[in-house]
Design an enzyme around this catalytic site. Structure first.
Site, PDB file in Angstrom:
ATOM      1  N   GLU A 298       0.958   2.784  -1.288  1.00 23.42           N
ATOM      2  CA  GLU A 298       1.691   3.615  -2.135  1.00 23.42           C
ATOM      3  C   GLU A 298       1.903   2.766  -3.356  1.00 23.42           C
ATOM      4  O   GLU A 298       3.188   2.994  -4.056  1.00 23.42           O
ATOM      5  CB  GLU A 298       3.192   3.674  -1.179  1.00 23.42           C
TER       6      GLU A 298
ATOM      7  N   ASP B 296       5.870   0.631  -7.020  1.00 24.34           N
ATOM      8  CA  ASP B 296       5.690   0.875  -5.618  1.00 24.34           C
ATOM      9  C   ASP B 296       6.828   1.573  -4.982  1.00 24.34           C
ATOM     10  O   ASP B 296       7.874   1.410  -5.365  1.00 24.34           O
ATOM     11  CB  ASP B 296       5.803  -0.480  -4.785  1.00 24.34           C
TER      12      ASP B 296
END
Length: 426
Positions: A347, A304
């Site tokens: 993301e 992440d």
């Protein structure tokens, strides 16, 4: 002569069908839409959502509650000050609306205040066995957009809704259930998302309605493909029956159709922005590996990007998209041909690292982390991008979902203890 007449009629029919297909594709946006008016028709049960319930200092003042006109005084006092309202269709929250048939919400809202962004959210009934607070436990699907967008009727696309991370963490939601769901909506709310701007915020909600085409573009495309596939197959059968000399040509048409179908499947399983696997593509590969009893030959990494939202806020979504593309290219360079990388959403990325030994996980993960940390992104506009990584080794006969929970837990620990690090949970 009979064969000639039948083929001629077939060509006429094909021409008409082709024209109709073009008309549908070109004028799709002009087709009639289905609508469902939500406010003011269904919004009789109005509730406040203010941090004073947790000893905060914010407050809401109703200008005209019947017309949903209110003022939020957002004040410091809690780590995450909040103020807004939500409405339900019934009291208690028994009535549920299936909004999955629509494309989004059209919101007409007057706003005056210092906030940069406003948030619209839908609470969808979540059937957990330990539910005591139906609204509080309902799935939190939200979308934030610029406050200036509300100077005119604003469309909130359902495809852009995102399930809140805090809702997933607080309720320990398994990976397979974290996707957006709006099939049993019990409430709709409007507030100011974090990080928010303290001060006076004035709202007047004029209308909300769900809108959508009677059939989606995907359904239209699929129907056209099916129609033309059936048409082509029928044409081939007629020509095979009447003209044996066309068998070879007919076989070629069938091969071309299979190739087109495979291309559509390939596109459906790849993320358009980053050109790597999307979640559907990864799930198909995971299922294949599990069926072949080979999934335990892999380690699972959940990655992440740290503070990615600030990139979108500071530089815009175009730069953010460029960063995601460049990060994906880094993954492609770092992995081997038998490793697998996919964009899980936003993301967040997944890597299946082919590794028999757990000792190989950390060097591989650190290689990726350090490469991203040392990279200058989008021609130097964005600096100091880092990534947090949670990793685990998939055990023999273990379900992917169970390994994901461990890796996700490790990722959460990495982000909670400073970010830009790798934590392995075995």
């Amino acid at each position: 002569m009979t064969v000639f007449k039948r083929i001629t009629l077939l060509q006429v029919f094909k021409t008409i069908a082709f024209i109709i297909t073009l008309v549908l594709l070109i004028f799709y946006e002009s087709l009639p839409k289905r609508t469902m008016a939500l406010h003011p028709e269904l919004t009789k049960n109005v509730y406040e959502s203010v941090d004073d319930t947790i000893d905060g200092n914010s407050e809401i003042i109703w200008v005209d509650k019947s017309q949903l006109s209110w003022i939020c005084h957002l004040r410091a006092g809690t780590p995450y000050p909040y103020c807004g309202i939500y409405v339900m269709w019934s009291k208690p929250a028994a009535k549920q609306l299936d909004l999955s048939l629509y494309d989004g919400l059209e919101v007409e809202l007057d706003y005056n205040g210092p906030a940069t962004y406003l948030r619209v959210y839908l609470r969808n009934y979540y059937p957990a066995p330990d539910i005591t607070d139906i609204v509080g436990k309902a799935k939190f699907n939200s979308f934030s957009t610029l406050a200036t967008d509300f100077k005119r009727p604003t469309m909130i696309p359902f495809k852009d809704l995102r399930v809140a991370d805090w809702w997933i963490d607080n309720n320990k939601i398994p990976p397979k259930e974290i996707k957006t769901d709006i099939s049993k909506v019990i409430a709709i709310g409007i507030d100011i998302p974090y990080p928010n701007t303290l001060g006076r915020h004035e709202f007047k909600l004029k209308s909300i309605k769900a809108t959508g085409y009677y059939f989606s573009k995907e359904t239209l495309y699929f129907s056209i493909i099916i129609f033309w596939a059936a048409f082509i197959i029928s044409e081939i059968l007629i020509r095979q029956t009447r003209l044996l000399s066309m068998i070879k040509a007919s076989d070629q048409q069938l091969k071309e159709f299979r190739t087109i179908s495979e291309l559509y499947r390939e596109k459906a399983e790849h993320d358009q922005l980053t050109d790597i696997l999307n979640r559907e593509g990864l799930n198909r590969i995971v299922d294949d590996l599990y069926a072949k009893k080979s999934l335990n030959n892999y380690a699972l990494l959940v990655l992440d990007l740290d503070f990615f939202k600030t990139i979108n806020d500071d530089y815009g979504h175009v730069v953010g998209d460029n960063v995601l593309q460049e990060v994906s290219n880094i993954f492609k360079v770092c992995i081997r041909s038998y490793d697998i990388v996919a964009r899980w959403g936003g993301e967040e990325f997944i890597i299946l690292f082919h590794s028999i030994s757990s000792a190989n996980i950390e060097p591989f993960a650190e290689k990726i982390r350090k490469t991203i940390e040392s990279t200058s992104f989008v021609t130097g506009k964005v600096q100091n991008i880092t990534v947090s990584i949670g990793a685990t080794k998939i055990a023999r006969s273990e379900l992917f979902e169970n390994a994901f929970i461990r890796a996700d837990k490790a990722l959460y620990q990495a982000k909670e203890t400073g970010r830009n690090k790798t934590i392995i949970e075995l």
